[in-house]
Design a protein around this motif. Structure first.
Motif, short mmCIF file in Angstrom:
data_model
loop_
_atom_site.label_atom_id
_atom_site.label_comp_id
_atom_site.label_asym_id
_atom_site.label_seq_id
_atom_site.Cartn_x
_atom_site.Cartn_y
_atom_site.Cartn_z
N MET A 1 0.78 -0.88 -0.16
CA MET A 1 -0.11 0.03 0.25
C MET A 1 1.10 1.20 -0.57
SD MET A 1 -3.34 0.94 3.21
CE MET A 1 -2.90 2.23 3.40
N SER A 2 0.65 2.04 -1.17
CA SER A 2 1.64 3.70 -1.21
C SER A 2 0.73 4.73 0.26
CB SER A 2 1.78 4.56 -2.11
OG SER A 2 -0.52 4.34 -2.87
N ARG A 3 1.71 5.03 0.47
CA ARG A 3 1.77 6.29 1.33
C ARG A 3 1.50 7.50 1.02
NH1 ARG A 3 6.73 6.53 4.21
NH2 ARG A 3 8.32 8.03 2.80
N ASP A 4 0.31 8.55 1.03
CA ASP A 4 0.35 9.82 0.44
C ASP A 4 1.71 10.64 1.34
OD1 ASP A 4 -1.47 9.52 -0.52
OD2 ASP A 4 -2.73 9.97 0.69
N GLU A 5 2.14 11.18 0.61
CA GLU A 5 3.83 12.39 0.29
C GLU A 5 3.17 13.77 0.32
OE1 GLU A 5 7.37 10.32 0.46
OE2 GLU A 5 6.23 9.16 -1.00
N VAL A 6 3.62 14.50 0.92
CA VAL A 6 3.90 16.20 0.41
C VAL A 6 5.26 17.16 -0.01
CG1 VAL A 6 1.25 16.39 1.18
CG2 VAL A 6 3.16 17.11 3.10
N LEU A 7 5.61 18.10 -0.52
CA LEU A 7 6.55 18.54 -0.70
C LEU A 7 6.57 19.30 0.88
CD1 LEU A 7 7.40 18.56 -4.08
CD2 LEU A 7 8.67 17.64 -2.86
N VAL A 8 7.52 19.03 1.00
CA VAL A 8 7.93 20.45 1.91
C VAL A 8 9.51 21.53 1.77
CG1 VAL A 8 6.51 18.72 4.04
CG2 VAL A 8 9.03 18.58 3.94
N LEU A 9 9.50 22.50 2.24
CA LEU A 9 10.67 23.15 2.31
C LEU A 9 11.09 23.93 2.86
CD1 LEU A 9 12.12 24.94 -0.28
CD2 LEU A 9 10.70 26.75 0.06
N ASP A 10 12.61 23.63 3.50
CA ASP A 10 13.35 24.71 4.72
C ASP A 10 13.83 25.92 3.97
OD1 ASP A 10 14.66 26.11 6.15
OD2 ASP A 10 16.39 24.28 6.10
N PRO A 11 12.34 27.09 4.02
CA PRO A 11 12.75 28.81 3.80
C PRO A 11 13.93 29.06 4.37
CG PRO A 11 11.05 28.06 5.74
CD PRO A 11 11.67 26.87 5.28
N ILE A 12 14.66 29.19 4.87
CA ILE A 12 15.51 29.57 5.76
C ILE A 12 16.67 28.52 4.61
CG2 ILE A 12 17.43 29.51 8.13
CD1 ILE A 12 15.02 30.79 8.24
N GLY A 13 16.97 27.50 4.07
CA GLY A 13 18.17 26.97 4.47
C GLY A 13 17.55 27.14 2.02
N CYS A 14 16.25 27.11 1.84
CA CYS A 14 16.22 27.20 0.23
C CYS A 14 17.35 28.88 0.06
CB CYS A 14 15.52 27.50 -0.30
SG CYS A 14 15.12 27.65 -1.77
N ALA A 15 17.82 28.22 -1.39
CA ALA A 15 18.92 29.50 -1.75
C ALA A 15 17.89 30.07 -2.96
CB ALA A 15 20.15 28.85 -2.27
N GLY A 16 16.68 29.64 -3.29
CA GLY A 16 16.20 30.36 -4.88
C GLY A 16 16.93 29.17 -5.86
N HIS A 17 17.44 28.94 -6.37
CA HIS A 17 17.89 28.43 -7.23
C HIS A 17 17.34 27.81 -8.56
CE1 HIS A 17 22.08 28.31 -6.12
NE2 HIS A 17 21.62 27.46 -4.62
N GLY A 18 15.92 27.45 -8.09
CA GLY A 18 14.65 27.22 -9.19
C GLY A 18 14.31 26.01 -9.64
N ILE A 43 1.41 14.57 -2.77
CA ILE A 43 1.90 13.86 -4.75
C ILE A 43 1.13 13.65 -4.92
CG2 ILE A 43 3.29 13.86 -6.07
CD1 ILE A 43 4.02 16.87 -4.68
N PRO A 44 0.70 13.76 -6.40
CA PRO A 44 0.06 11.94 -6.78
C PRO A 44 0.93 11.38 -6.74
CG PRO A 44 -0.78 14.11 -8.48
CD PRO A 44 0.03 14.61 -7.72
N PRO A 45 0.54 9.85 -7.50
CA PRO A 45 1.55 8.61 -8.01
C PRO A 45 2.68 8.39 -9.20
CG PRO A 45 -0.99 7.22 -6.74
CD PRO A 45 -0.79 9.30 -6.63
N GLU A 46 1.41 9.28 -9.95
CA GLU A 46 2.23 10.14 -10.98
C GLU A 46 2.93 10.96 -11.24
OE1 GLU A 46 -1.90 11.96 -11.98
OE2 GLU A 46 -1.06 9.71 -11.22
N LEU A 47 3.47 11.60 -10.04
CA LEU A 47 4.24 12.60 -10.05
C LEU A 47 5.07 11.79 -9.27
CD1 LEU A 47 2.29 16.10 -10.16
CD2 LEU A 47 3.95 15.04 -12.13
N LEU A 48 5.62 11.30 -8.12
CA LEU A 48 6.07 10.74 -7.52
C LEU A 48 7.43 11.13 -7.44
CD1 LEU A 48 4.44 9.04 -4.40
CD2 LEU A 48 5.54 10.72 -3.85
N PRO A 49 7.56 9.70 -8.43
CA PRO A 49 9.22 9.61 -9.10
C PRO A 49 9.87 11.66 -9.71
CG PRO A 49 7.70 8.36 -9.92
CD PRO A 49 7.22 9.23 -9.13
N HIS A 50 9.32 12.37 -10.12
CA HIS A 50 9.31 13.43 -11.23
C HIS A 50 9.81 14.14 -9.09
CE1 HIS A 50 8.65 13.00 -14.74
NE2 HIS A 50 7.35 12.28 -13.68
N ALA A 51 8.76 14.30 -8.03
CA ALA A 51 9.01 14.87 -6.99
C ALA A 51 9.96 13.94 -6.54
CB ALA A 51 8.11 14.67 -6.23
#
Length: 71
Positions: A1-18, A43-51
Motif C-alpha cells: 500500500m502506498s502512502r501519501d506524501e507532500v513536499l515541504v520546504l526549509d525556507p531558511i535553507g533554500c537559496a532560490g536556485h529554482g 503528490i499524485p502517484p504519477e508525479l512521485l518519481p518527479h518529486a
C-alpha cells in the motif's frame, strides 16, 4: 500500500536556485524572487518519481518529501 506524501520546504535553507520548479513545474512555482511555492496537497502517484528527483537535485537540500500521517 502506498502512502501519501507532500513536499515541504526549509525556507531558511533554500537559496532560490529554482531547479525544483524546472523539474516539477506541475507542483512547484516560483515567486517574484525565485523562491519556490509548493502546492499543499499530496503528490499524485504519477508525479512521485518527479518529486523525488526534484528533492534529490536540490543544491541546498531544502526540499523534502514528508509522509502524511493516517488519521
Amino acid at each position: 500500500m502506498s502512502r501519501d506524501e507532500v513536499l515541504v520546504l526549509d525556507p531558511i535553507g533554500c537559496a532560490g536556485h529554482g531547479l525544483c520548479a524546472e523539474l516539477l513545474p506541475e507542483w512547484i512555482t516560483l515567486d517574484e524572487w525565485g523562491y519556490p511555492i509548493l502546492r499543499p496537497e499530496a503528490i499524485p502517484p504519477e508525479l512521485l518519481p518527479h518529486a523525488r528527483r526534484a528533492v534529490a537535485a536540490c543544491p541546498k537540500l531544502a526540499l523534502r518529501l514528508r509522509a502524511l500521517s493516517a488519521s
